[in-house]
Design an enzyme around this catalytic site. Structure first.
Site, PDB file in Angstrom:
ATOM      1  N   ALA A  80       4.381   1.964  -2.859  1.00 48.24           N
ATOM      2  CA  ALA A  80       4.433   3.293  -2.245  1.00 48.24           C
ATOM      3  C   ALA A  80       3.355   3.425  -1.175  1.00 48.24           C
ATOM      4  CB  ALA A  80       4.246   4.383  -3.303  1.00 48.24           C
ATOM      5  N   ASP A  81       3.649   4.244  -0.181  1.00 47.52           N
ATOM      6  CA  ASP A  81       2.669   4.540   0.858  1.00 47.52           C
ATOM      7  C   ASP A  81       2.891   5.959   1.352  1.00 47.52           C
ATOM      8  OD1 ASP A  81       0.577   2.961   2.650  1.00 47.52           O
ATOM      9  OD2 ASP A  81       1.618   4.394   3.935  1.00 47.52           O
ATOM     10  N   THR A  82       1.800   6.661   1.619  1.00 47.83           N
ATOM     11  CA  THR A  82       1.871   8.057   2.040  1.00 47.83           C
ATOM     12  C   THR A  82       1.216   8.239   3.406  1.00 47.83           C
ATOM     13  OG1 THR A  82       1.848   8.845  -0.256  1.00 47.83           O
ATOM     14  CG2 THR A  82       1.249  10.435   1.447  1.00 47.83           C
TER      15      THR A  82
END
Length: 203
Positions: A80-82
């Site tokens: 995941a990456d934000t």
């Protein structure tokens, strides 16, 4: 028999969120050159800015999952990456306290977007998606100035995109939210839950 599940992150926020979806999993940090990938995608994309950022955040999530999958061939890996964007500008993790304070001041009174890309990988199968939330902060005033300075001084702003965590004191600045709250924290667990169960049924 369900495969071992690994979260390709050592973010305590993502780990806490994933516990609501999966009871047993491991965490492993995935080292990738995020700045280089960002520059390549931003410089070579013919899409509009929002589409480019969606591509970027999914690519970063996918690369993180791939790194961990290479050393855990039989595991199901979640990456995941934000990313935080304001006025077609990416607000990453601040480099110092001055930049952190300025980021928060920029966000005040404005609507920004938080995008989290998620990659679920098992063998040759990958399910990749992005979740988008909109957030409006209250206007900058003396109270927010004092709170922002204290927040930055605490060190909490330094490891977060956009220099804030909505689950912390920064939640006091939020006027409204449109979309998934957990996505803003770092993992859209409702959508992840649906996609993960669909993939596990296929297996």
């Amino acid at each position: 028999m369900k495969p071992k599940i690994i979260l390709a992150s050592q973010s305590p926020r993502r780990e806490e969120l994933l516990k609501r979806v999966v009871k047993e999993f491991e965490t492993q940090a995935a080292a990738i050159d995020e700045k280089r990938i960002e520059q390549i995608i931003l410089n070579n994309s013919a899409d509009d800015f929002m589409m480019t950022v969606k591509t970027l955040v999914m690519e970063l999530a996918s690369r993180k999952a791939k790194v961990i999958q290479k050393i855990n061939r039989r595991a199901l890996v979640i990456g995941a990456d934000t990313i935080v964007i304001l006025d077609n500008q990416i607000l990453g993790k601040p480099e110092d306290e001055i930049e952190a304070y300025q980021m928060i001041k920029k966000l005040a009174g404005n609507t920004h977007q938080v995008l989290t890309g998620v990659s679920i990988r098992y063998g040759n199968i990958e399910d990749c998606f992005v979740s988008v939330s909109k957030i409006k902060f209250y206007e900058w005033d003396h109270q927010m100035q004092y709170e922002a300075a204290a927040y930055v001084e605490s060190g909490k702003a330094m490891d977060k995109a956009g220099a804030y965590g909505i689950q912390e004191e920064a939640g006091l600045w939020v006027k409204w939210i449109k979309g998934d709250y957990n996505n803003i924290v770092g993992l859209p667990i409702a959508k992840l839950n649906k996609r993960l169960n669909k993939l596990l049924k296929r297996l």
